[in-house]
Design a protein around this motif. Structure first.
Motif, mmCIF file in Angstrom:
data_model
loop_
_atom_site.group_PDB
_atom_site.id
_atom_site.type_symbol
_atom_site.label_atom_id
_atom_site.label_comp_id
_atom_site.label_asym_id
_atom_site.label_seq_id
_atom_site.Cartn_x
_atom_site.Cartn_y
_atom_site.Cartn_z
ATOM 1 N N PHE A 85 0.814 -1.210 0.000
ATOM 2 C CA PHE A 85 0.000 0.000 0.000
ATOM 3 C C PHE A 85 0.851 1.264 0.000
ATOM 4 O O PHE A 85 1.840 1.375 0.712
ATOM 5 C CB PHE A 85 -0.945 0.019 1.193
ATOM 6 N N CYS A 86 0.438 2.199 -0.819
ATOM 7 C CA CYS A 86 1.054 3.515 -0.923
ATOM 8 C C CYS A 86 0.069 4.509 -0.313
ATOM 9 O O CYS A 86 -1.106 4.517 -0.697
ATOM 10 C CB CYS A 86 1.309 3.855 -2.397
ATOM 11 N N PRO A 87 0.512 5.351 0.627
ATOM 12 C CA PRO A 87 -0.404 6.370 1.144
ATOM 13 C C PRO A 87 -0.889 7.271 0.000
ATOM 14 O O PRO A 87 -0.111 7.626 -0.895
ATOM 15 C CB PRO A 87 0.456 7.162 2.139
ATOM 16 N N ILE A 88 -2.137 7.638 0.022
ATOM 17 C CA ILE A 88 -2.692 8.469 -1.048
ATOM 18 C C ILE A 88 -1.910 9.774 -1.175
ATOM 19 O O ILE A 88 -1.649 10.249 -2.282
ATOM 20 C CB ILE A 88 -4.200 8.709 -0.827
ATOM 21 N N ALA A 89 -1.475 10.345 -0.057
ATOM 22 C CA ALA A 89 -0.716 11.605 -0.096
ATOM 23 C C ALA A 89 0.601 11.460 -0.859
ATOM 24 O O ALA A 89 1.134 12.444 -1.370
ATOM 25 C CB ALA A 89 -0.446 12.092 1.325
ATOM 26 N N ASP A 90 1.147 10.247 -0.963
ATOM 27 C CA ASP A 90 2.434 10.027 -1.631
ATOM 28 C C ASP A 90 2.314 9.748 -3.131
ATOM 29 O O ASP A 90 3.322 9.681 -3.827
ATOM 30 C CB ASP A 90 3.183 8.860 -0.973
ATOM 31 N N ILE A 91 1.114 9.575 -3.628
ATOM 32 C CA ILE A 91 0.939 9.207 -5.030
ATOM 33 C C ILE A 91 1.488 10.289 -5.958
ATOM 34 O O ILE A 91 2.107 9.990 -6.979
ATOM 35 C CB ILE A 91 -0.533 8.889 -5.345
ATOM 36 N N SER A 92 1.312 11.551 -5.602
ATOM 37 C CA SER A 92 1.765 12.629 -6.485
ATOM 38 C C SER A 92 3.287 12.657 -6.642
ATOM 39 O O SER A 92 3.799 13.220 -7.606
ATOM 40 C CB SER A 92 1.268 13.984 -5.979
ATOM 41 N N SER A 93 4.023 12.035 -5.723
ATOM 42 C CA SER A 93 5.485 12.008 -5.827
ATOM 43 C C SER A 93 5.990 10.794 -6.608
ATOM 44 O O SER A 93 7.186 10.657 -6.832
ATOM 45 C CB SER A 93 6.120 12.023 -4.433
ATOM 46 N N ARG A 94 5.089 9.933 -7.020
ATOM 47 C CA ARG A 94 5.470 8.752 -7.800
ATOM 48 C C ARG A 94 5.608 9.129 -9.265
ATOM 49 O O ARG A 94 4.989 10.072 -9.745
ATOM 50 C CB ARG A 94 4.418 7.641 -7.641
ATOM 51 N N ALA A 95 6.410 8.363 -9.991
ATOM 52 C CA ALA A 95 6.603 8.610 -11.420
ATOM 53 C C ALA A 95 5.324 8.287 -12.183
ATOM 54 O O ALA A 95 4.612 7.334 -11.838
ATOM 55 C CB ALA A 95 7.758 7.749 -11.937
ATOM 56 N N PRO A 96 5.023 9.069 -13.228
ATOM 57 C CA PRO A 96 3.848 8.751 -14.054
ATOM 58 C C PRO A 96 3.960 7.320 -14.584
ATOM 59 O O PRO A 96 5.014 6.881 -15.005
ATOM 60 C CB PRO A 96 3.938 9.763 -15.197
ATOM 61 N N GLY A 97 2.857 6.602 -14.525
ATOM 62 C CA GLY A 97 2.839 5.224 -15.000
ATOM 63 C C GLY A 97 3.185 4.199 -13.941
ATOM 64 O O GLY A 97 3.049 3.004 -14.180
ATOM 65 N N ASP A 98 3.671 4.652 -12.758
ATOM 66 C CA ASP A 98 3.944 3.711 -11.660
ATOM 67 C C ASP A 98 2.644 3.032 -11.230
ATOM 68 O O ASP A 98 1.595 3.663 -11.197
ATOM 69 C CB ASP A 98 4.525 4.431 -10.440
ATOM 70 N N HIS A 99 2.748 1.777 -10.913
ATOM 71 C CA HIS A 99 1.605 1.048 -10.366
ATOM 72 C C HIS A 99 1.650 1.184 -8.849
ATOM 73 O O HIS A 99 2.704 1.018 -8.236
ATOM 74 C CB HIS A 99 1.663 -0.428 -10.765
ATOM 75 N N VAL A 100 0.503 1.485 -8.245
ATOM 76 C CA VAL A 100 0.432 1.608 -6.787
ATOM 77 C C VAL A 100 -0.776 0.842 -6.269
ATOM 78 O O VAL A 100 -1.787 0.716 -6.957
ATOM 79 C CB VAL A 100 0.352 3.084 -6.323
ATOM 80 N N ASP A 101 -0.652 0.322 -5.071
ATOM 81 C CA ASP A 101 -1.767 -0.290 -4.355
ATOM 82 C C ASP A 101 -2.237 0.726 -3.330
ATOM 83 O O ASP A 101 -1.407 1.326 -2.633
ATOM 84 C CB ASP A 101 -1.330 -1.568 -3.642
ATOM 85 N N ILE A 102 -3.548 0.946 -3.239
ATOM 86 C CA ILE A 102 -4.068 1.896 -2.263
ATOM 87 C C ILE A 102 -5.218 1.274 -1.487
ATOM 88 O O ILE A 102 -5.871 0.338 -1.956
ATOM 89 C CB ILE A 102 -4.533 3.220 -2.911
ATOM 90 N N VAL A 103 -5.427 1.801 -0.306
ATOM 91 C CA VAL A 103 -6.566 1.389 0.506
ATOM 92 C C VAL A 103 -7.133 2.639 1.166
ATOM 93 O O VAL A 103 -6.392 3.542 1.546
ATOM 94 C CB VAL A 103 -6.180 0.317 1.565
ATOM 95 N N GLY A 104 -8.449 2.697 1.238
ATOM 96 C CA GLY A 104 -9.088 3.846 1.856
ATOM 97 C C GLY A 104 -10.554 3.585 2.103
ATOM 98 O O GLY A 104 -11.095 2.548 1.718
ATOM 99 N N VAL A 105 -11.170 4.552 2.743
ATOM 100 C CA VAL A 105 -12.602 4.493 3.022
ATOM 101 C C VAL A 105 -13.324 5.217 1.898
ATOM 102 O O VAL A 105 -12.918 6.316 1.485
ATOM 103 C CB VAL A 105 -12.928 5.161 4.375
#
Length: 124
Positions: free
Chosen positions: A45-65
């Motif tokens: 899991f990647c925190p949603i706040a950290d997604i913007s610092s990831r490279a475009p096209g990176d695959h991320v797993d997220i969890v949230g309400v």
């Protein structure tokens, strides 16, 4: 007698799946050992706040309400295709609370059964 799975009676139950296995008073439930045949789903899991610092096209797993679920919408693309889409808003506790809009397309959009307040995990 061995219980048989059947289509659930939606009038009487609310789970998001279509099948049920009714148990009788003489039914017995025992834990099964993990034989490894069914693969486990592994998340990073990647925190949603950290997604913007990831490279475009990176695959991320997220969890949230789920905080919002849109209706299914039909859109017509410039390429002339008709598509079905549904959006939902996910919130996690990163950076004091961060949210992201997720879009489901086609069959996924039509069958999505998540509701506000439910926890949703998305892979890659």
């Amino acid at each position: 007698p061995v219980p048989r799975s059947s289509t659930r009676k939606k009038k009487f139950t609310t789970p998001p799946h279509d099948y049920e296995t009714p148990l009788a008073s003489r039914s017995s439930v025992r834990p099964a050992t993990d034989d490894g045949i069914i693969p486990a789903m592994n998340y990073a899991f990647c925190p949603i706040a950290d997604i913007s610092s990831r490279a475009p096209g990176d695959h991320v797993d997220i969890v949230g309400v789920i905080t919002e679920v849109g209706e299914c919408a039909q859109i017509h693309t410039k390429a002339g295709k008709d598509l079905t889409k549904r959006t939902c808003q996910l919130l996690d506790d990163s950076s004091g609370g961060s949210s992201i809009e997720c879009t489901f397309w086609g069959q996924e959009a039509e069958t999505f059964s998540g509701s506000v307040g439910s926890v949703l995990a998305l892979k890659g």
